[in-house]
Design a protein around this motif. Structure first.
Motif, short mmCIF file in Angstrom:
data_model
loop_
_atom_site.label_atom_id
_atom_site.label_comp_id
_atom_site.label_asym_id
_atom_site.label_seq_id
_atom_site.Cartn_x
_atom_site.Cartn_y
_atom_site.Cartn_z
N ILE A 142 0.86 -1.18 0.00
CA ILE A 142 0.00 0.00 0.00
C ILE A 142 0.90 1.23 0.00
O ILE A 142 2.01 1.19 0.52
CB ILE A 142 -0.94 0.00 1.22
N ASP A 143 0.44 2.29 -0.64
CA ASP A 143 1.21 3.54 -0.69
C ASP A 143 0.30 4.69 -0.24
O ASP A 143 -0.50 5.19 -1.02
CB ASP A 143 1.75 3.79 -2.09
N LEU A 144 0.44 5.07 1.01
CA LEU A 144 -0.38 6.14 1.56
C LEU A 144 0.14 7.53 1.22
O LEU A 144 -0.50 8.52 1.54
CB LEU A 144 -0.44 6.01 3.09
N SER A 145 1.28 7.60 0.56
CA SER A 145 1.92 8.90 0.34
C SER A 145 1.53 9.56 -0.98
O SER A 145 1.92 10.71 -1.22
CB SER A 145 3.45 8.75 0.39
N VAL A 146 0.77 8.89 -1.85
CA VAL A 146 0.62 9.39 -3.21
C VAL A 146 -0.07 10.76 -3.28
O VAL A 146 0.28 11.59 -4.12
CB VAL A 146 -0.14 8.38 -4.10
N GLY A 147 -1.04 11.01 -2.41
CA GLY A 147 -1.71 12.32 -2.43
C GLY A 147 -0.75 13.44 -2.05
O GLY A 147 -0.73 14.50 -2.68
N SER A 148 0.07 13.20 -1.03
CA SER A 148 1.04 14.21 -0.60
C SER A 148 2.16 14.37 -1.62
O SER A 148 2.64 15.49 -1.86
CB SER A 148 1.64 13.82 0.75
N VAL A 149 2.57 13.27 -2.25
CA VAL A 149 3.60 13.35 -3.29
C VAL A 149 3.08 14.14 -4.49
O VAL A 149 3.81 14.92 -5.10
CB VAL A 149 4.06 11.94 -3.71
N MET A 150 1.81 13.95 -4.82
CA MET A 150 1.20 14.73 -5.90
C MET A 150 1.26 16.22 -5.57
O MET A 150 1.59 17.04 -6.43
CB MET A 150 -0.25 14.29 -6.12
N ALA A 151 0.94 16.58 -4.33
CA ALA A 151 0.99 17.99 -3.92
C ALA A 151 2.42 18.52 -3.97
O ALA A 151 2.66 19.65 -4.42
CB ALA A 151 0.42 18.14 -2.51
N LEU A 152 3.39 17.72 -3.52
CA LEU A 152 4.79 18.15 -3.55
C LEU A 152 5.25 18.35 -4.98
O LEU A 152 5.94 19.35 -5.28
CB LEU A 152 5.66 17.10 -2.86
N ALA A 153 4.88 17.45 -5.88
CA ALA A 153 5.24 17.61 -7.29
C ALA A 153 4.62 18.87 -7.87
O ALA A 153 5.28 19.62 -8.62
CB ALA A 153 4.79 16.38 -8.08
N MET A 154 3.36 19.13 -7.53
CA MET A 154 2.69 20.35 -7.99
C MET A 154 3.44 21.59 -7.54
O MET A 154 3.67 22.51 -8.34
CB MET A 154 1.26 20.41 -7.42
N MET A 155 3.80 21.65 -6.27
CA MET A 155 4.46 22.83 -5.73
C MET A 155 5.83 23.04 -6.37
O MET A 155 6.21 24.16 -6.71
CB MET A 155 4.59 22.71 -4.22
N CYS A 156 6.57 21.95 -6.55
CA CYS A 156 7.91 22.07 -7.15
C CYS A 156 7.83 22.58 -8.58
O CYS A 156 8.58 23.49 -8.97
CB CYS A 156 8.62 20.72 -7.10
N LEU A 157 6.92 22.03 -9.38
CA LEU A 157 6.84 22.47 -10.77
C LEU A 157 6.23 23.86 -10.87
O LEU A 157 6.58 24.64 -11.77
CB LEU A 157 6.10 21.45 -11.62
#
Length: 327
Positions: free
Chosen positions: A67-82
């Motif tokens: 299971i990967d519980l981090s995907v929503g937060s990783v999506m937000a981090l990717a959004m902020m970086c780009l």
């Protein structure tokens, strides 16, 4: 007896598609003036494209019984970086690569952390990275959103292709093609490559996979990197659709992704599921939300109904597994 077996096999393989068809017919009957309009169908696709990508990545993880519980937060981090890179004037070809690369980096952290630290379950590692990624996404701009990312960055999230058939500005969303290419590519990877077959083997029986010579730890690192890649790509689409990056993006998105995968027929026990089922699960959730909105039903019912559907899907999975064990 043979006919019953064939019917059961057909329903097992394509029952989820039949559910989608029935839902569409019911929604059309409830709002024939709106549901099948091009504007509404386009809206459903754009709103659920990021969820579809998250679910594709989550599917690969769940196939391994992880299971990967981090995907929503990783999506937000990717959004902020780009988003920060776009506002700083970084060339757009680099900007659109930042999201997936950030996702891969986060996935590698999950994979190496899980295998090197020998944590008892991916839940622990990915719960930690959930909080780390969410904190980093807020830290980048002190919690402030970033908007005005430029036309090239918005393209995949907002563009439509009319093909000379659809009246402008409607058409088939660019995000639909991103999801379609991703789904086909992932299907080919899982079904036509040795690494993809190893992923299913680990989900089916990790001990047998080790005995047969599969490097389970290495495969798991790849699995979580793939999940991170899709989370980063989802961040790119969401940033494009909203023309912004905001630290609170993707809250509870990991739960929606898990729900879509399980509703689509994948097993929490691993080793089972299809790409078509995952996309159908995403579509069921999207249709459910769209139908409730069109009929002016409280959005709180969305959470209640989706929760009930998740419980039912998991129960069906448990019953199916018990039946297979008995047989």
């Amino acid at each position: 007896m043979i006919a019953n077996h064939r019917l059961a096999r057909f329903l097992e393989d394509y029952g989820i598609v039949l559910i989608v068809v029935v839902m569409m017919l019911v929604l059309y009957a409830s709002r024939p003036d709106v549901f099948l309009s091009l504007a509404n169908l386009t809206n459903i696709i754009k709103q659920n494209a990021s969820l579809a990508l998250l679910a594709l990545g989550m599917f690969v993880v769940i196939v391994t019984a992880g299971i990967d519980l981090s995907v929503g937060s990783v999506m937000a981090l990717a959004m902020m970086c780009l988003a920060v890179a776009a506002k700083a004037g970084v060339p757009w070809p680099i900007v659109i690569l930042i999201g997936p690369l950030v996702g891969i980096a986060a996935g590698l952290v999950n994979g190496f952390g899980l295998t090197i630290l020998r944590l008892p379950h991916p839940f622990i590692m990915t719960l930690g990275t959930l909080n780390i990624a969410r904190g980093l996404s807020s830290l980048i701009t002190n919690g402030a959103p970033v908007s005005g990312l430029g036309p090239q960055t918005r393209y995949l999230g907002q563009a439509n292709y009319d093909f000379g058939v659809f009246p402008p500005p409607t058409g088939l969303p660019a995000s639909l093609f991103v999801v379609a290419v991703s789904a086909v590519g992932l299907w080919f990877f899982l079904n036509r490559t040795s690494l993809g077959r190893h992923i299913f083997a680990i989900g089916g029986n990790p001990h047998a996979a080790r005995v047969s010579g599969i490097n389970v730890d290495r495969v798991l690192v790849y699995v979580y990197a793939i999940s991170g890649f899709f989370a980063g790509l989802a961040g790119l689409l969401l940033a494009g659709r909203t023309d912004s990056g905001f630290p609170l993006a993707g809250q509870n998105a990991e739960l929606d992704a898990i729900a879509a995968v399980i509703i689509g027929g994948a097993s929490f026990f691993g080793g089972r599921g299809t790409i078509l089922g995952v996309l159908a699960g995403v579509l069921i959730m999207g249709l459910m939300r769209n139908g409730l909105n069109l009929n002016n039903i409280s959005p709180f019912w969305q959470q209640i109904l989706i929760g009930m559907v998740i419980i039912l899907a998991v129960y069906i999975d448990v019953v199916r597994r018990r039946a297979s064990v008995r047989s």
